[in-house]
Design a protein around this motif. Structure first.
Motif: not given
Length: 427
Positions: A174-183, A257-265
């Protein structure tokens, strides 16, 4: 054959019984079976009809019910209270219904009890009430942990075996993805709304910490223990950390919806979500894996709540032997295989999971075998028609912990007292 809407059939039967109308008497060898309204469900029902009529010489007529499980249960309770025999003979019961509808379900032990070795133990035992077999499993569901295969590979991680491993991996990625711009990326989503889905999630947290199942098979209230409190406190620690606060309003589809949209691990959900995640156009197509839900560190266990639907026979049927013959066809290996191929639901028979036709369509099914074997039933059978109140008390207590209103220790102590008031002298 055009299906009859069950609400209409019940109204006509009730009118006839009250002397305010007349209906044509059905043929003695015609059974009425519940059938879904979708094209795939109808194709399956047509298959069953052909097999049944060829094998028995009896006729089969389909009836439709409301889509909502709670609406269906209410309708069945009305039908059975009337004692009418001509409304429905064979129907599907939700996994938590046998304890509620047991007095109105035919005992299937004589004629179908020999099928037990072919089915997952938890699913079969869920349908045994006071020594009587009230239904035969038709399809099975359990909670699973979904994960992003591409992200675990990218960050050199393996699917977690324990909740502690899941939390560590979720925070890291989560921290790495947010640092990469996936807020808006989160480590985990699940079903945290105060409803039956939270009962399932919370039961998994509690049981994985060796905290039991609220009420055991003998009807004893067991929720007030350190393992149960620890499981609830663990989940509360996810809120605002690896899971969004909004998860406390999520049901299955919001989580998906959140997971399938790519917004959760990670995501806790039922098997149906896998096929949807692999649909054309899905942002995570080809990037989804499934494993058993984690266990607590140490001597905990993998715990997945049991879901699914069962084939049952109305106690008021005029054709009990023919109805049992129909259930035997519905329960055999070929019918359960065909139902999966036509509708995608997971078979309740464990001996079809190595069928090449199933594995060719869905290779992941082999991974579910061990999960289904260990599925944990909600305490619907021992609590009978009080189950809805028991579940309501449990998911509200779990929600209070998630929301920070009380600790797990206080919640399970309060819940024990509330369940005792519901039980009084007996369930």
């Amino acid at each position: 054959m055009k299906p009859i809407h069950l609400t209409t059939a019940f109204a006509l039967a009730a009118s006839a019984a009250l002397g305010v109308g007349t209906i044509q008497t059905a043929q003695a060898a015609t059974l009425k079976m519940e059938c879904g309204a979708t094209g795939n469900d109808r194709a399956f029902c047509d298959y069953v009809e052909q097999r049944f009529t060829e094998a028995t010489g009896h006729d089969l007529e389909f009836v439709e019910l409301p889509n909502s499980s709670s609406e269906k249960l209410g309708l069945f309770q009305q039908i059975f209270a009337s004692g009418q025999s001509g409304v429905v003979d064979v129907f599907q019961a939700d996994v938590v219904w046998p304890g509620i509808l047991a007095p109105h379900m035919l005992d299937l032990s004589d004629g179908l009890g020999d099928l037990e070795p072919h089915f997952f133990p938890g699913a079969w035992q869920n349908n045994v009430i006071d020594g009587e077999l009230k239904a035969v499993p038709g399809l099975i569901d359990t909670g699973l942990l979904f994960y992003r295969t591409d992200l675990l590979d990218q960050y050199n991680e393996q699917p977690p075996q324990t909740w502690a491993e899941m939390e560590r991996i979720a925070r890291k990625i989560q921290a790495a993805e947010r640092e990469a711009g996936h807020d808006n990326f989160w480590g985990l989503v699940f079903q945290g709304k105060a409803y039956e889905g939270l009962t399932c999630n919370a039961l998994e947290w509690v049981s994985s910490h060796n905290g039991g199942t609220l009420v055991n098979a003998d009807g004893e209230i067991t929720i007030n223990n350190a393992g149960a409190a620890e499981g609830l406190d663990m989940a509360a620690g996810w809120i605002g950390d690896i899971a969004p606060r909004g998860v406390m309003g999520y049901q299955e589809e919001e989580s998906r919806a959140v997971f399938q949209n790519g917004d959760a691990l990670f995501m806790r959900n039922w098997p149906y979500a896998y096929l949807l995640a692999q649909d054309e156009g899905s942002p995570v197509k080809g990037k989804v894996g499934i494993v058993p839900l984690p266990k607590a560190s140490g001597d905990g266990q993998h715990a997945a709540a049991l879901g699914g639907w069962q084939w049952a026979v109305s106690r008021y049927t005029d054709h009990p032997d023919a109805a049992k013959a129909l259930v035997r066809i519905l329960a055999d290996a070929e019918t359960q295989t065909q139902r999966f191929l036509m509708t995608g639901v997971s078979p309740a028979r464990k001996d079809v999971y190595d069928d090449p036709r199933i594995l060719d369509k869905a290779p992941y099914m082999s991974e579910l075998l061990s999960v289904f074997e260990a599925a944990i039933a909600r305490p619907a059978s021992p609590t009978g028609d009080n189950y809805a109140r028991v579940s309501n008390a449990f998911y509200n207590a779990a929600f209070a912990v998630l929301n920070g209103e009380m600790s797990g220790e206080k919640a399970v102590a309060d819940l024990e007292r509330r369940l005792a008031r519901i039980k009084r002298n007996a369930w």
